[in-house]
Design a protein around this motif. Structure first.
Motif, PDB file in Angstrom:
ATOM      1  N   PRO A  13       0.816  -1.231   0.000  1.00 13.48           N
ATOM      2  CA  PRO A  13       0.000   0.000   0.000  1.00 13.48           C
ATOM      3  C   PRO A  13       0.840   1.267   0.000  1.00 13.48           C
ATOM      4  O   PRO A  13       0.536   2.227  -0.719  1.00 13.48           O
ATOM      5  N   GLN A  14       1.939   1.262   0.793  1.00 13.89           N
ATOM      6  CA  GLN A  14       2.776   2.467   0.846  1.00 13.89           C
ATOM      7  C   GLN A  14       3.463   2.711  -0.492  1.00 13.89           C
ATOM      8  O   GLN A  14       3.692   3.863  -0.877  1.00 13.89           O
ATOM      9  N   GLY A  15       3.773   1.651  -1.217  1.00 13.40           N
ATOM     10  CA  GLY A  15       4.384   1.805  -2.532  1.00 13.40           C
ATOM     11  C   GLY A  15       3.412   2.396  -3.532  1.00 13.40           C
ATOM     12  O   GLY A  15       3.785   3.233  -4.362  1.00 13.40           O
ATOM     13  N   LEU A  16       2.170   1.986  -3.460  1.00 14.55           N
ATOM     14  CA  LEU A  16       1.162   2.514  -4.384  1.00 14.55           C
ATOM     15  C   LEU A  16       0.835   3.968  -4.067  1.00 14.55           C
ATOM     16  O   LEU A  16       0.592   4.765  -4.978  1.00 14.55           O
ATOM     17  N   ARG A  17       0.858   4.310  -2.800  1.00 11.96           N
ATOM     18  CA  ARG A  17       0.655   5.733  -2.454  1.00 11.96           C
ATOM     19  C   ARG A  17       1.784   6.580  -3.028  1.00 11.96           C
ATOM     20  O   ARG A  17       1.551   7.671  -3.565  1.00 11.96           O
ATOM     21  N   GLN A  18       3.017   6.069  -2.921  1.00 17.62           N
ATOM     22  CA  GLN A  18       4.157   6.799  -3.481  1.00 17.62           C
ATOM     23  C   GLN A  18       4.093   6.838  -5.007  1.00 17.62           C
ATOM     24  O   GLN A  18       4.452   7.835  -5.636  1.00 17.62           O
ATOM     25  N   ALA A  19       3.625   5.747  -5.617  1.00 16.14           N
ATOM     26  CA  ALA A  19       3.519   5.703  -7.078  1.00 16.14           C
ATOM     27  C   ALA A  19       2.527   6.745  -7.577  1.00 16.14           C
ATOM     28  O   ALA A  19       2.729   7.354  -8.637  1.00 16.14           O
ATOM     29  N   GLU A  20       1.465   6.953  -6.837  1.00 17.85           N
ATOM     30  CA  GLU A  20       0.488   7.953  -7.260  1.00 17.85           C
ATOM     31  C   GLU A  20       1.073   9.363  -7.198  1.00 17.85           C
ATOM     32  O   GLU A  20       0.861  10.174  -8.097  1.00 17.85           O
ATOM     33  N   ILE A  21       1.831   9.627  -6.161  1.00 16.55           N
ATOM     34  CA  ILE A  21       2.513  10.927  -6.064  1.00 16.55           C
ATOM     35  C   ILE A  21       3.479  11.082  -7.231  1.00 16.55           C
ATOM     36  O   ILE A  21       3.553  12.139  -7.878  1.00 16.55           O
ATOM     37  N   TYR A  22       4.214  10.012  -7.521  1.00 16.20           N
ATOM     38  CA  TYR A  22       5.170  10.009  -8.628  1.00 16.20           C
ATOM     39  C   TYR A  22       4.477  10.313  -9.955  1.00 16.20           C
ATOM     40  O   TYR A  22       4.966  11.104 -10.763  1.00 16.20           O
ATOM     41  N   MET A  23       3.322   9.709 -10.179  1.00 15.64           N
ATOM     42  CA  MET A  23       2.619   9.870 -11.449  1.00 15.64           C
ATOM     43  C   MET A  23       2.106  11.291 -11.666  1.00 15.64           C
ATOM     44  O   MET A  23       1.902  11.714 -12.800  1.00 15.64           O
ATOM     45  N   LYS A  24       1.898  12.017 -10.613  1.00 20.49           N
ATOM     46  CA  LYS A  24       1.386  13.386 -10.746  1.00 20.49           C
ATOM     47  C   LYS A  24       2.434  14.341 -11.317  1.00 20.49           C
ATOM     48  O   LYS A  24       2.098  15.369 -11.886  1.00 20.49           O
ATOM     49  N   THR A  25       3.709  13.988 -11.156  1.00 17.24           N
ATOM     50  CA  THR A  25       4.771  14.900 -11.595  1.00 17.24           C
ATOM     51  C   THR A  25       5.771  14.278 -12.563  1.00 17.24           C
ATOM     52  O   THR A  25       6.574  14.982 -13.162  1.00 17.24           O
ATOM     53  N   ALA A  26       5.726  12.949 -12.739  1.00 17.85           N
ATOM     54  CA  ALA A  26       6.754  12.263 -13.533  1.00 17.85           C
ATOM     55  C   ALA A  26       6.602  12.536 -15.019  1.00 17.85           C
ATOM     56  O   ALA A  26       5.494  12.638 -15.543  1.00 17.85           O
ATOM     57  N   ALA A  27       7.744  12.630 -15.696  1.00 19.45           N
ATOM     58  CA  ALA A  27       7.732  12.770 -17.156  1.00 19.45           C
ATOM     59  C   ALA A  27       7.408  11.443 -17.819  1.00 19.45           C
ATOM     60  O   ALA A  27       6.908  11.391 -18.939  1.00 19.45           O
ATOM     61  N   SER A  28       7.704  10.345 -17.119  1.00 12.20           N
ATOM     62  CA  SER A  28       7.462   9.002 -17.656  1.00 12.20           C
ATOM     63  C   SER A  28       6.452   8.275 -16.787  1.00 12.20           C
ATOM     64  O   SER A  28       6.452   8.414 -15.564  1.00 12.20           O
ATOM     65  N   SER A  29       5.601   7.475 -17.426  1.00 12.55           N
ATOM     66  CA  SER A  29       4.624   6.681 -16.678  1.00 12.55           C
ATOM     67  C   SER A  29       5.122   5.253 -16.465  1.00 12.55           C
ATOM     68  O   SER A  29       4.353   4.380 -16.089  1.00 12.55           O
ATOM     69  N   CYS A  30       6.406   5.011 -16.697  1.00 12.12           N
ATOM     70  CA  CYS A  30       6.978   3.667 -16.616  1.00 12.12           C
ATOM     71  C   CYS A  30       7.073   3.204 -15.158  1.00 12.12           C
ATOM     72  O   CYS A  30       7.800   3.817 -14.357  1.00 12.12           O
TER      73      CYS A  30
END
Length: 198
Positions: free
Chosen positions: A141-158
């Protein structure tokens, strides 16, 4: 973190399969559609199992298969995974893509037995590349929460790029073929041969 976090299985079957030219989830490697085979393999080792699909796939899904429809908030495979996370935010997800023909219950158990609940994810990594396979992995769960934060600003969706930059436990398969992808017809034929069914 709750040490009793439930683990749910997720078959990622919502891709467009453009390189294959036909829906990879409907290909037969084990005498039934691959998405249904993987769903069944997850049932004995997860608290619940779901299929991740696009909205237009709902009508064709056989009865009895629980599913989560992609919200289409993000690009790429994290779309399905984060849609599942939104439905059950406290669960960990054992995710497997339908383009992995050799994955079975034994292989999924192998990964599950090596799960690190304190990491962001536990992922297979082939011995050849040493890189995490984000779609043959357990996402906490903590990884998915971090992934969502990452997706909001990341240039890549990889998702692999994300896992390379957070604490990810890597699990080497006994054979790299365990997590070999079949994204194109040539790869499909090669892996069918490995299954001794052609």
């Amino acid at each position: 973190m709750n040490q009793n976090t439930k683990i749910y299985g997720l078959v990622l079957a919502g891709g467009h399969s453009r390189r294959m030219g036909t829906d990879k989830g409907l290909l037969h490697y084990h005498n039934k559609p691959q998405r249904e085979f993987l769903y069944e393999q997850l049932q004995n080792i997860c608290d619940a199992v779901f299929m991740s699909i696009r909205p237009e796939q709902q009508a064709e899904l056989p009865r009895g298969f629980r599913h989560i429809v992609d919200e289409n908030m993000y690009r790429g495979p994290l779309n399905g995974l984060l849609s599942a996370h939104h439905s059950f935010p406290e669960a960990a997800w054992l995710v497997v893509a339908c383009d992995l023909p050799l994955v079975n219950e034994k292989i999924l158990k192998y990964l599950l037995e090596r799960r690190n609940k304190k990491a962001m994810a536990t992922a297979f990594a082939t011995r050849k590349t040493g890189l995490p396979e984000p779609l043959a992995a357990i996402w906490e769960p903590q990884g998915l929460r971090q992934a969502e934060i990452y997706m909001k600003t990341a240039a890549s969706s990889c998702p692999r790029k994300f896992l390379l930059n957070v604490e990810t436990t890597l699990v080497h398969p006994e054979d790299d073929l365990w997590v070999a992808n079949a994204n194109e017809p040539e790869e499909q034929q090669r892996l069918l041969a490995k299954l001794n069914i052609i």
